[in-house]
Scaffold this active site. Structure first.
Site, mmCIF file in Angstrom:
data_model
loop_
_atom_site.group_PDB
_atom_site.id
_atom_site.type_symbol
_atom_site.label_atom_id
_atom_site.label_comp_id
_atom_site.label_asym_id
_atom_site.label_seq_id
_atom_site.Cartn_x
_atom_site.Cartn_y
_atom_site.Cartn_z
ATOM 1 N N ASP A 1 11.449 -36.299 77.184
ATOM 2 C CA ASP A 1 11.060 -36.347 75.772
ATOM 3 C C ASP A 1 9.893 -37.319 75.642
ATOM 4 O OD1 ASP A 1 11.892 -35.663 72.829
ATOM 5 O OD2 ASP A 1 11.486 -37.818 72.858
ATOM 6 N N GLU B 1 7.249 -39.427 72.889
ATOM 7 C CA GLU B 1 6.840 -39.841 71.547
ATOM 8 C C GLU B 1 5.335 -40.017 71.587
ATOM 9 O OE1 GLU B 1 8.926 -39.721 69.186
ATOM 10 O OE2 GLU B 1 10.697 -39.508 70.470
ATOM 11 N N HIS C 1 14.625 -40.244 67.688
ATOM 12 C CA HIS C 1 13.169 -40.228 67.815
ATOM 13 C C HIS C 1 12.658 -41.330 68.747
ATOM 14 C CE1 HIS C 1 12.593 -37.045 64.920
ATOM 15 N NE2 HIS C 1 13.353 -37.688 64.054
ATOM 16 N N ASP D 1 16.550 -39.447 72.996
ATOM 17 C CA ASP D 1 16.428 -38.017 72.745
ATOM 18 C C ASP D 1 16.624 -37.215 74.030
ATOM 19 O OD1 ASP D 1 15.907 -38.775 70.196
ATOM 20 O OD2 ASP D 1 13.921 -37.856 70.057
#
Length: 608
Positions: A32, A34, A174, A179
């Site tokens: 994941d 960000e 998040h 995540d």
């Protein structure tokens, strides 16, 4: 931060039933990201989190903040909690990305929720930083969930919704690692559901996606019990009528794929809906499977074999047996004294070939019988493109001499025809008649293709017995017995096995093939063409033959190399394979065998 708890997996003895990689042996890396924005390349990555798992066990985790090289927008800070100050001292992506790719490893399947977003950022970063992209197989848990979790079960397929639905141990928030950890639990839940539908291997998972009707998935049981061997498979309806015939190196795996979304052809979906059973026909070699497929399709004309053998499609260019012969396009060869050239794949191709000859040779084109002198000349005679035998413009002996020279050109050396056609095309191009020139070039290529097939097939259709061998990848040999252009037997020897045993068995059990009329094949022309391609491949050896084996070098093929890019690419590929066979260690096709068939092109030989 990288932690690694990976241990060596326990070795498990495999069997034919386990062909493909079982899911419990697959390494998944769930990732994941960000980011500071939504467009790859425009805003940078701010955090990477990943978890490596295999067989339900966590093997390692990867987590780090990343300095994106820009300020993080306020709305992104509110969403993720990652501020510009937090990433001020974080490493740059140039050092993080290689470390993550090392963590990923060479064989892992990359998993992400909404994978196009994460993979898009990673590939863009690899391109910008000139870091080699490992090109892993990718599974998108969003697509997987849409196929396995109906909307009446969950309101949407967001990560938070699925994590709550499946009772994930980590709540997505998040942040990259959290995540990714939540996605691990979602993945395992989805794999459990996919397993109930017959998805048990890496290959089946990668081909499984999107929407496949439940009724079709239930039919996956038709693959149960099928052999995991090379051969032919036949889908049949309730009445036992063949619907579709195909070949595969692994019958069971291939048939299973028809019940997943990897099969995107609409007509194949309809075929599966109508199918009641699948009949397997295991074959000793891939060549045998290909030939059996051709024969079955020609015999049964299955409804769903669109690209199939249709013997009536082929055509021949015929030099007629008349007082004043001409060129004619026909569907079949007859027992007459005419000369037949080809086969051509279609009537259209044969007509183009005939046109190419008519453009440069003054042979008559009219179909009316010529009985006496006099009458009115045809338009071609008026255009000085024909010697007009219909009005006595040329005597029969002189005309027959012209036809004899043309026959010799077409059968043995078409160079003068090629030169004359190319001179005509150059004149057309000089007159800026480019469309005509292009059509003329296409017609010449069709002529050469037909002549090439005619010249290459003659040695095989006229040979009562030919045995050839090819080395198999991994060792051993595969053999084919060919009689008058028909595959009479096929077999293979195992690595280390004396190949003479296989040769003797094939010689004793090969099909007896009756001698066909002169210059005709005892098989479908498509089968003969397949056998010719197999023999022509680099590395094939002639084991024994009843007639000299001659492959023309300076005939039509010579000119096709220059004119036809398809033929040129095929010859280049054969040259590469030849180099690989000759030089071990330079590619997958490298093959070494201590004992090999002795090649004798002039007479039958024994294995020595």
């Amino acid at each position: 931060m990288v932690t690694n708890t990976q241990t060596n997996p326990t070795a498990v003895q495999g069997c034919l039933d386990d062909l493909g990689t079982p899911l419990h042996d697959v390494t998944f890396v769930i990732v994941d990201l960000e980011t500071a924005g939504g467009r790859p390349g425009a805003q940078g990555i701010t955090e990477i989190g990943a978890v490596k798992v295999r067989g339900g066990e966590v093997l390692g985790e990867f987590a780090t903040l990343v300095d994106p090289g820009c300020a993080i927008p306020p709305q992104i800070q509110r969403l993720t909690g990652i501020t510009t100050a937090m990433v001020h001292d974080a490493p740059k992506l140039a050092s993080v990305l290689p470390a993550f790719f090392e963590f990923l490893g060479p064989d892992a399947v990359l998993v992400a929720h909404n994978a196009p977003f994460d993979v898009g950022f990673l590939t863009a970063a690899a391109r910008d930083l000139e870091v080699p992209w490992p090109a892993p197989a990718v599974v998108d848990t969003v697509k997987l969930a849409r196929a396995l979790v109906p909307r009446d079960e969950v309101r949407n397929h967001r990560l938070g919704t699925l994590a709550a639905h499946f009772g994930a141990s980590v709540n997505p928030n998040h942040r990259a690692l959290a995540d990714a950890q939540a996605t691990v639990d979602v993945l395992h839940a989805l794999l459990s559901r996919a397993g109930s539908l017959g998805v048990t291997s890496r290959e089946e998972l990668l081909s499984f996606s999107a929407k496949v009707p439940a009724a079709r998935r239930r039919k996956a049981t038709l693959a149960d019990g099928l052999p995991a061997e090379p051969g032919v498979y036949v889908f049949e309806n309730e009445d036992g009528k063949p619907l579709y015939v195909g070949t595969s190196g692994n019958i069971r795996t291939r048939v299973r794929s028809y019940f997943t979304a990897s099969e995107k052809r609409r007509e194949m979906g309809l075929m599966v809906d109508l199918a009641a059973r699948v009949t397997p026909i295991p074959c000793a070699t891939a060549l045998e499977a290909h030939v059996r497929e051709i024969r079955l399709i020609a015999e049964h004309r299955p409804r769903f074999n669109r690209r199939s053998s249709r013997p009536e499609k082929i055509a021949w260019l015929k030099i007629t047996d008349e007082k004043f012969p001409r060129l004619s396009v026909v569907r079949e060869q007859r027992a007459d004294e005419a000369t037949y050239l080809g086969p051509f794949r279609t009537m259209v191709a044969a007509r183009l070939a005939r046109d190419a000859v008519h453009d440069v040779r003054r042979i008559r084109q009219c179909t009316t019988p010529i009985r006496a002198k006099g009458g009115t000349a045809c338009v071609l005679a008026e255009m000085d493109r024909c010697d007009a035998p219909c009005i006595g413009g040329i005597t029969q002996p002189d005309y027959l001499d012209l036809v004899s020279r043309l026959r010799q050109e077409l059968l043995n050396e078409p160079g003068s025809i090629v030169n004359d056609v190319e001179a005509r095309l150059a004149r057309l191009a000089g007159q800026e008649r480019f469309e005509e020139a292009r059509a003329g070039r296409d017609a010449l290529i069709e002529l050469l293709r037909g002549l090439d097939r005619h010249q290459r097939r003659a040695p095989i259709v006229n040979n009562p017995h030919l045995m050839a061998a090819r080395p198999r990848r991994g060792g051993g040999w595969e053999f084919a017995v060919i009689r008058h252009g028909r595959l009479a037997a096929s077999g293979a020897s195992r690595p280390g096995q004396d190949p003479r045993l296989t040769i003797e068995a094939l010689r004793a059990t090969a099909e007896a093939v009756a001698t066909p009329p002169a210059h005709r094949s005892a098989a479908l022309e498509e089968e003969t063409e397949v056998l010719l391609r197999w023999i022509a491949r680099a590395g094939t050896r002639i084991v024994e033959t009843d007639a000299p084996w001659v492959s023309p070098r300076d005939a039509a093929t010579r000119y096709l190399d220059d004119l036809d890019p398809v033929v040129r690419r095929a010859h280049e590929a054969a040259a590469v394979e030849s180099r690989l066979l000759a030089h071990p260690g330079q590619g997958r096709a490298t093959t070494r065998q201590s004992s090999s068939p002795r090649s004798n092109p002039a007479s039958r030989s024994r294995w020595e």
